[in-house]
Design an enzyme around this catalytic site. Structure first.
Site, PDB file in Angstrom:
ATOM      1  N   ARG A  46      23.985  55.704 -54.832  1.00  0.00           N
ATOM      2  CA  ARG A  46      23.713  54.784 -53.637  1.00  0.00           C
ATOM      3  C   ARG A  46      24.862  54.742 -53.987  1.00  0.00           C
ATOM      4  O   ARG A  46      25.726  54.455 -53.698  1.00  0.00           O
ATOM      5  CB  ARG A  46      22.660  53.767 -54.209  1.00  0.00           C
ATOM      6  CG  ARG A  46      23.469  53.624 -56.162  1.00  0.00           C
ATOM      7  CD  ARG A  46      24.440  52.337 -56.663  1.00  0.00           C
ATOM      8  NE  ARG A  46      25.012  51.389 -55.605  1.00  0.00           N
ATOM      9  CZ  ARG A  46      26.306  51.176 -55.860  1.00  0.00           C
ATOM     10  NH1 ARG A  46      27.128  51.675 -57.051  1.00  0.00           N
ATOM     11  NH2 ARG A  46      26.161  50.255 -55.145  1.00  0.00           N
ATOM     12  N   GLY A  47      24.786  53.100 -52.087  1.00  0.00           N
ATOM     13  CA  GLY A  47      26.336  52.785 -51.893  1.00  0.00           C
ATOM     14  C   GLY A  47      26.260  53.545 -50.562  1.00  0.00           C
ATOM     15  O   GLY A  47      25.811  54.955 -50.730  1.00  0.00           O
ATOM     16  N   ALA A  48      26.817  53.213 -49.599  1.00  0.00           N
ATOM     17  CA  ALA A  48      26.214  53.297 -47.910  1.00  0.00           C
ATOM     18  C   ALA A  48      27.749  54.418 -47.760  1.00  0.00           C
ATOM     19  O   ALA A  48      27.304  55.552 -47.281  1.00  0.00           O
ATOM     20  CB  ALA A  48      26.499  52.103 -47.053  1.00  0.00           C
ATOM     21  N   ARG A  89      15.565  58.205 -48.046  1.00  0.00           N
ATOM     22  CA  ARG A  89      15.882  57.355 -47.748  1.00  0.00           C
ATOM     23  C   ARG A  89      15.942  56.548 -46.484  1.00  0.00           C
ATOM     24  O   ARG A  89      16.712  56.145 -45.502  1.00  0.00           O
ATOM     25  CB  ARG A  89      17.669  56.033 -48.414  1.00  0.00           C
ATOM     26  CG  ARG A  89      17.664  56.831 -49.917  1.00  0.00           C
ATOM     27  CD  ARG A  89      17.387  55.702 -50.752  1.00  0.00           C
ATOM     28  NE  ARG A  89      17.284  54.321 -49.967  1.00  0.00           N
ATOM     29  CZ  ARG A  89      18.447  53.996 -51.018  1.00  0.00           C
ATOM     30  NH1 ARG A  89      19.325  54.012 -51.688  1.00  0.00           N
ATOM     31  NH2 ARG A  89      18.895  53.026 -50.359  1.00  0.00           N
ATOM     32  N   GLN A 194      23.244  44.769 -60.127  1.00  0.00           N
ATOM     33  CA  GLN A 194      24.595  46.034 -60.125  1.00  0.00           C
ATOM     34  C   GLN A 194      26.129  45.310 -60.974  1.00  0.00           C
ATOM     35  O   GLN A 194      26.634  46.609 -61.177  1.00  0.00           O
ATOM     36  CB  GLN A 194      25.258  46.437 -58.499  1.00  0.00           C
ATOM     37  CG  GLN A 194      23.363  47.049 -58.127  1.00  0.00           C
ATOM     38  CD  GLN A 194      22.214  45.680 -57.500  1.00  0.00           C
ATOM     39  OE1 GLN A 194      22.665  44.839 -57.809  1.00  0.00           O
ATOM     40  NE2 GLN A 194      21.651  46.426 -56.386  1.00  0.00           N
ATOM     41  N   ASP A 235      27.165  44.799 -46.127  1.00  0.00           N
ATOM     42  CA  ASP A 235      26.469  45.534 -45.269  1.00  0.00           C
ATOM     43  C   ASP A 235      26.544  46.109 -44.153  1.00  0.00           C
ATOM     44  O   ASP A 235      26.122  47.520 -43.312  1.00  0.00           O
ATOM     45  CB  ASP A 235      25.087  45.761 -45.916  1.00  0.00           C
ATOM     46  CG  ASP A 235      24.705  45.791 -47.691  1.00  0.00           C
ATOM     47  OD1 ASP A 235      24.936  47.348 -47.807  1.00  0.00           O
ATOM     48  OD2 ASP A 235      24.371  44.877 -48.201  1.00  0.00           O
ATOM     49  N   ASN A 244      25.574  41.542 -46.589  1.00  0.00           N
ATOM     50  CA  ASN A 244      25.908  41.714 -47.979  1.00  0.00           C
ATOM     51  C   ASN A 244      24.565  41.063 -48.744  1.00  0.00           C
ATOM     52  O   ASN A 244      23.382  40.042 -49.042  1.00  0.00           O
ATOM     53  CB  ASN A 244      27.413  41.089 -48.256  1.00  0.00           C
ATOM     54  CG  ASN A 244      27.460  41.989 -49.426  1.00  0.00           C
ATOM     55  OD1 ASN A 244      27.536  43.402 -49.486  1.00  0.00           O
ATOM     56  ND2 ASN A 244      28.192  41.459 -50.954  1.00  0.00           N
ATOM     57  N   LYS A 245      24.901  41.798 -50.398  1.00  0.00           N
ATOM     58  CA  LYS A 245      23.704  41.647 -51.330  1.00  0.00           C
ATOM     59  C   LYS A 245      23.909  40.257 -51.810  1.00  0.00           C
ATOM     60  O   LYS A 245      24.438  38.980 -50.964  1.00  0.00           O
ATOM     61  CB  LYS A 245      24.819  42.126 -52.479  1.00  0.00           C
ATOM     62  CG  LYS A 245      23.581  41.470 -53.685  1.00  0.00           C
ATOM     63  CD  LYS A 245      22.897  42.726 -53.803  1.00  0.00           C
ATOM     64  CE  LYS A 245      22.853  43.879 -53.790  1.00  0.00           C
ATOM     65  NZ  LYS A 245      22.725  45.399 -52.924  1.00  0.00           N
TER      66      LYS A 245
END
Lengths: 339, 339
Positions: A46-48, A89, A194, A235, A244-245
């Site tokens: 995961r993670g862009a 995804r 996370q 993000d 962002n998160k």
């Protein structure tokens, strides 16, 4: 090893299974496209930035697996593989970007082996560039950290979200590489943790001192003088805000109240030059993320839940945005980074 | 039923087992002092006001169980019982207070039966007074809430922390009883999740609309205009600060930033007239609370953890303190409430 890589001996994709962390560190080897797709779908990777590399390596893998004898057939095979990869995804922009970049590159090939070679080289280039960009972000960002600083971070903007090094955590790594002593406070980052699961693990692997707190402790830690700066990833960055998160916005207000610098570290690929806060719809995630943790029930099964995946922090709350092109101090026009 | 009560038919203490919530609502009946002590020790009953009642009922229970034939012997039995009760949660001020109040009252008795009658009456008085105080807090506090308001709360300052009604949640209940429509947003309250486990459950039992969020979502919910006021309880109120569950301080800053009133609802028994922020040592809790949730591992087993049980909110961040003697607007001298 890197978060995701190519194994030349067996022409396969290898990656760290992040669903097992922190309990177990396991490398999985994807020898088929379907096993790689499963790994993406179930968030083993995961993670862009990491997903960009996964898309690229996925097309390379498909090229090596294709039994096509001519260039038209292998090209068709790879287009099908690209669609399959993207569907795992559908909202992950970087995954599609990685797939498309490799698909564009193979148009230079003259034969089947040429397609394979070019696909693999382009995929490796994506991974190398990602590391190089993070190292540049780290180099610029490190100037903002003083010897002995403690940085507070949220979620995981580390090497496990990228191919290697990391964005926000990459800045801390670069400062440490320059000889500075840097400590990290990791917010656990509810509801998917996370911060507790991945950030603490990857920092401990590198012997970087890290202390875990609950998200609710950030303000108090600042009041106690335990935090010198806040350092987060992004993000998506628009002209007016940083997405962002969830939890990042609250941290920006707490940092402002305590006069602590608030830094965002992100590659320019995160910039959305035409976007605004109002143009982005924030994804609402499954309410069960707040009702359960694994097999443990945290709340009544039918309780109403508000569970936005991310939030938007206004540029005026941000001290600086750290990119591979340098440090930008709001207010600034996103276009300035391209000059 | 109430959080804790006396059962006349069997001369026993009955209480709601809060360790099983929200999965199961079970009433347990304590017919022996050791079963009541076990219930206190293992947090089946918690919350300062509820523990005051538990201490009182515990002495009444010991009086009924004592086989003493004379007043000297039963008095000695009850003093031993008092020590046993207090040792279950040595730092819980209200528990000791409840025990001592009943022990003082029995000095008026002339015989063994008189001791039993007086002990039980005094214990019942403690419970009744607690409910009466909460209803007064509710009456005063309700004036601060408008029809249609949504209040955000932290931890559990509800009826399950008291004998009945609650302090912060009691204010919401009183406003609803007056015919106002009030909705509640409950912060889950990491790391022990009293918000998700207990606050949501008790509000849903009363059909009060409640939405669960993670602590990190509070700022964003305020920015989205979802919160009209913040309403929390208190563990201890000194001249300069309010000690309450960790996370309260951050909420006070977020409320200030969004110009949302921040209310503390607490009985005067919470006031520490001689205390200051610096005179109170904040308890650090077990690091495993952030490393595990039940059987689920959240973080590396040996990760460093910062886990303060509560924080201190400066009076200047507080709009009003709601007590059974009325509403007090900082700055005010704690002594003013006694006038």
């Amino acid at each position: 090893m890197r978060t995701i890589d190519w194994k030349d001996e067996s022409n396969s994709v290898v990656l760290v299974d992040q669903t097992l962390l922190p309990k177990e560190y396991r490398i999985i080897e994807c020898k088929t496209l379907s096993s790689l797709c499963e790994a993406i779908k179930s968030l083993r990777i995961r993670g862009a930035p990491a997903l960009g590399a996964a898309g690229g390596f996925g097309i390379a893998l498909a090229a090596f697996l294709s039994e096509a004898k001519d260039i038209e057939t292998i090209t068709r095979d790879l287009e099908v593989a690209g669609k399959t990869l993207k569907s795992t995804r559908p909202t992950a922009v970087n995954l599609s970007w990685g797939v498309d970049r490799v698909l564009r590159a193979i148009s230079d090939a003259f034969d089947v082996q040429g397609v394979r070679d070019i696909a693999l080289q382009e995929a490796k280039d994506i991974a190398e560039e990602d590391v190089a960009i993070n190292k540049l972000i780290g180099k610029y960002g490190a100037k903002l950290l003083k010897d002995g600083d403690t940085v507070l971070t949220h979620c995981n903007a580390g090497r496990l979200a990228c191919v290697d090094w990391g964005t926000a955590l990459g800045v801390a790594r670069s400062a440490i590489a320059e000889g500075k002593e840097i400590k990290v406070i990791a917010c656990e980052t509810r509801p998917l943790n996370q911060g507790s699961r991945i950030t603490t693990w990857e920092l401990m692997q590198d012997n970087i001192p890290v202390t875990l707190i609950s998200d609710s402790m950030a303000g108090w830690a600042m009041r106690q003088g335990l935090v010198d700066s806040v350092l987060v990833g992004a993000d998506r960055i628009t002209q007016d805000v940083v997405f962002n998160k969830i939890g990042t916005y609250s941290l920006s207000i707490l940092a402002k109240e305590h006069e602590i610098p608030f830094y965002v570290a992100a590659p320019i690929s995160t910039f959305d030059f035409d976007g605004w806060e109002g143009s982005v719809k924030i994804e609402m995630r499954n309410p069960d993320e707040l009702r359960f943790f694994g097999s443990e029930q945290l709340a009544p099964k039918d309780v109403e839940v508000y569970n936005p995946a991310f939030d938007a922090t206004p540029m005026e709350n941000i001290t600086a945005v750290i990119t591979e092109k340098g440090i930008f101090y709001p207010p600034f026009l996103l276009d300035e980074v391209l000059v």
